[in-house]
Scaffold this active site. Structure first.
Site, PDB file in Angstrom:
ATOM      1  N   GLU A  47       0.630   6.015   4.104  1.00 56.64           N
ATOM      2  CA  GLU A  47       1.357   5.041   3.266  1.00 56.64           C
ATOM      3  C   GLU A  47       1.282   5.514   1.801  1.00 56.64           C
ATOM      4  O   GLU A  47       0.255   6.040   1.381  1.00 56.64           O
ATOM      5  CB  GLU A  47       0.642   3.682   3.406  1.00 56.64           C
ATOM      6  CG  GLU A  47       1.137   2.597   2.474  1.00 56.64           C
ATOM      7  CD  GLU A  47       0.206   1.352   2.465  1.00 56.64           C
ATOM      8  OE1 GLU A  47      -1.035   1.507   2.620  1.00 56.64           O
ATOM      9  OE2 GLU A  47       0.730   0.243   2.288  1.00 56.64           O
ATOM     10  N   LYS A 132       7.829  -2.243   4.630  1.00 55.79           N
ATOM     11  CA  LYS A 132       6.636  -3.018   5.026  1.00 55.79           C
ATOM     12  C   LYS A 132       6.895  -4.524   4.995  1.00 55.79           C
ATOM     13  O   LYS A 132       7.342  -5.074   3.986  1.00 55.79           O
ATOM     14  CB  LYS A 132       5.479  -2.661   4.092  1.00 55.79           C
ATOM     15  CG  LYS A 132       4.135  -3.274   4.460  1.00 55.79           C
ATOM     16  CD  LYS A 132       3.063  -2.676   3.551  1.00 55.79           C
ATOM     17  CE  LYS A 132       1.656  -3.142   3.855  1.00 55.79           C
ATOM     18  NZ  LYS A 132       0.660  -2.478   2.980  1.00 55.79           N
TER      19      LYS A 132
HETATM   20  N1  CDV Z   1      -2.462  -1.214   2.081  1.00 54.79           N
HETATM   21  C1  CDV Z   1      -2.838  -2.250   2.868  1.00 54.79           C
HETATM   22  O1  CDV Z   1      -2.010  -2.912   3.491  1.00 54.79           O
HETATM   23  N2  CDV Z   1      -4.174  -2.507   2.932  1.00 54.79           N
HETATM   24  C2  CDV Z   1      -4.725  -3.623   3.656  1.00 54.79           C
HETATM   25  C3  CDV Z   1      -5.995  -4.086   2.995  1.00 54.79           C
HETATM   26  C4  CDV Z   1      -5.763  -4.661   1.659  1.00 54.79           C
HETATM   27  C5  CDV Z   1      -6.706  -5.135   3.830  1.00 54.79           C
HETATM   28  C6  CDV Z   1      -5.028  -3.302   5.107  1.00 54.79           C
HETATM   29  O2  CDV Z   1      -4.700  -4.122   5.969  1.00 54.79           O
HETATM   30  O3  CDV Z   1      -5.630  -2.286   5.393  1.00 54.79           O
END
Ligand code: CDV
Length: 332
Positions: A47, A132
């Site tokens: 990502e 997303k």
């Molecule tokens: N980049 C993300 O989506 N990170 C989230 C963290 C913040 C919990 C994840 O679900 O890994």
């Protein structure tokens, strides 16, 4: 003909705030060259793979963050990655921050920002785009947090659903492929929407801090990795698919990301795992025929699903309180 594809998760070590895209792209090209030497046909990058995980940095004026976004893909800076992939005939998955000039729900054309990933075929064509859906974090600066997580400030909720495409990849004439981005992996709804489109391979990039800042920094360290793996393994098992889940890892701008990239099979088994916090390539041969067992037996959706009982899944967002049991009047 066998349906085996060789895939790789190309984990990236940290990308510091000052590091230009050209450096990140050069690192990805090196991983791609190593992947070529190992016979890889599809490589998955994380990502927001071109920059530091910038949602940890607060900009009062959102437009000040535009430098972290891509307005074109490919661009001058990402072209070397597309060129290398085309040269080696390798497909790839790339996560990046996207600025799109698009109409919103009311038809007004405006500048929109998304946390996006693309699946690129061996010929360099973009086969599929995903934006997303499950954005974690908060929209305003939170003085209580040591590290901000401002995805809700910088990105809109993805508006493309969870698409799946069947396309050629490597020696395979057709593979059903879909994508998720980071936090999406924790939501069974996301996996099931892909499963309902017969997905065989899910490409997934993530940036997950080792510390849970929402819980004031505490959650047992090993459970952070466990919950990530648990979610991916369950998603693969329950939807009879493979996943290539690729992390950004190590200490980035002072914030530790836990890495532990994995490749998972339709039985929910981890078949490859990264062990470093650096740029690292892990590979696996995925026999796509393995998807058949789950989807024709326990998870034969057409035979066993009961959507009439699942109304709450799409009908409500938060949980409601259950009705309360009352002791029968005669016993009171
Ligand atoms: N980049 C993300 O989506 N990170 C989230 C963290 C913040 C919990 C994840 O679900 O890994």
């Amino acid at each position: 003909m066998s349906r085996i594809i060789t895939v790789a998760a190309a984990q990236l070590g940290p990308i510091q705030q000052a590091e230009p895209r050209s450096v990140a792209v050069a690192r990805m090209v090196r991983l791609l060259e190593r992947a070529h030497q190992r016979g890889v046909e599809l490589i998955v990058f994380p990502e927001l793979a071109l920059t530091t995980f910038f949602p940890r940095h607060y900009h009062e004026d959102i437009a000040e963050a535009d430098g972290w976004f891509e307005t074109a893909m490919p661009s001058n800076e990402t072209a070397p990655l597309f060129d290398a992939a085309r040269r080696y005939g390798i497909g790839f998955h790339l996560g990046y921050a996207e600025i799109a000039h698009e109409a919103n729900e009311t038809g007004t054309l405006r500048k929109r920002r998304f946390n996006t990933s693309i699946l690129v075929g061996p010929s360099g064509d973009v086969l599929l785009k995903y934006r997303k859906v499950h954005l974690p974090g908060h929209a305003e600066y939170d003085p209580k947090r040591v590290v901000q997580h401002l995805e809700k400030r910088y990105f809109e909720v993805g508006n493309l659903g969870f698409p799946v495409i069947r396309a050629p990849m490597g020696s395979q004439e057709g593979i059903n492929m879909g994508m998720m981005i980071c936090n999406d992996r924790r939501w069974p709804e996301a996996w099931r929407v892909l499963g309902l489109q017969s997905v065989e391979l899910v490409a997934l990039g993530y940036n997950t801090p080792s510390l849970n800042m929402d819980a004031a920094g505490f959650e047992a360290h090993h459970l952070r990795v466990f919950h990530s793996h648990l979610s991916i393994q369950a998603g693969c098992y329950q939807n009879a698919c493979f996943a290539v889940a690729t992390a950004k890892a190590g200490v980035e701008d002072g914030c530790e990301l836990f890495g532990h990239s994995i490749i998972v099979n339709p039985q929910g088994e981890i078949i490859a795992m990264a062990t470093s916090w650096d740029d690292e390539l892990i590979t696996a041969d995925c026999d796509l025929d393995m998807c058949t067992l789950g989807r024709t037996t326990i998870f034969a959706f057409d035979k066993h699903r009961r959507p009439e009982a699942y109304g709450r899944i799409t009908g409500q967002v938060g949980a409601t309180a259950p009705s309360v049991w009352n002791e029968p009047a005669a016993r009171r």
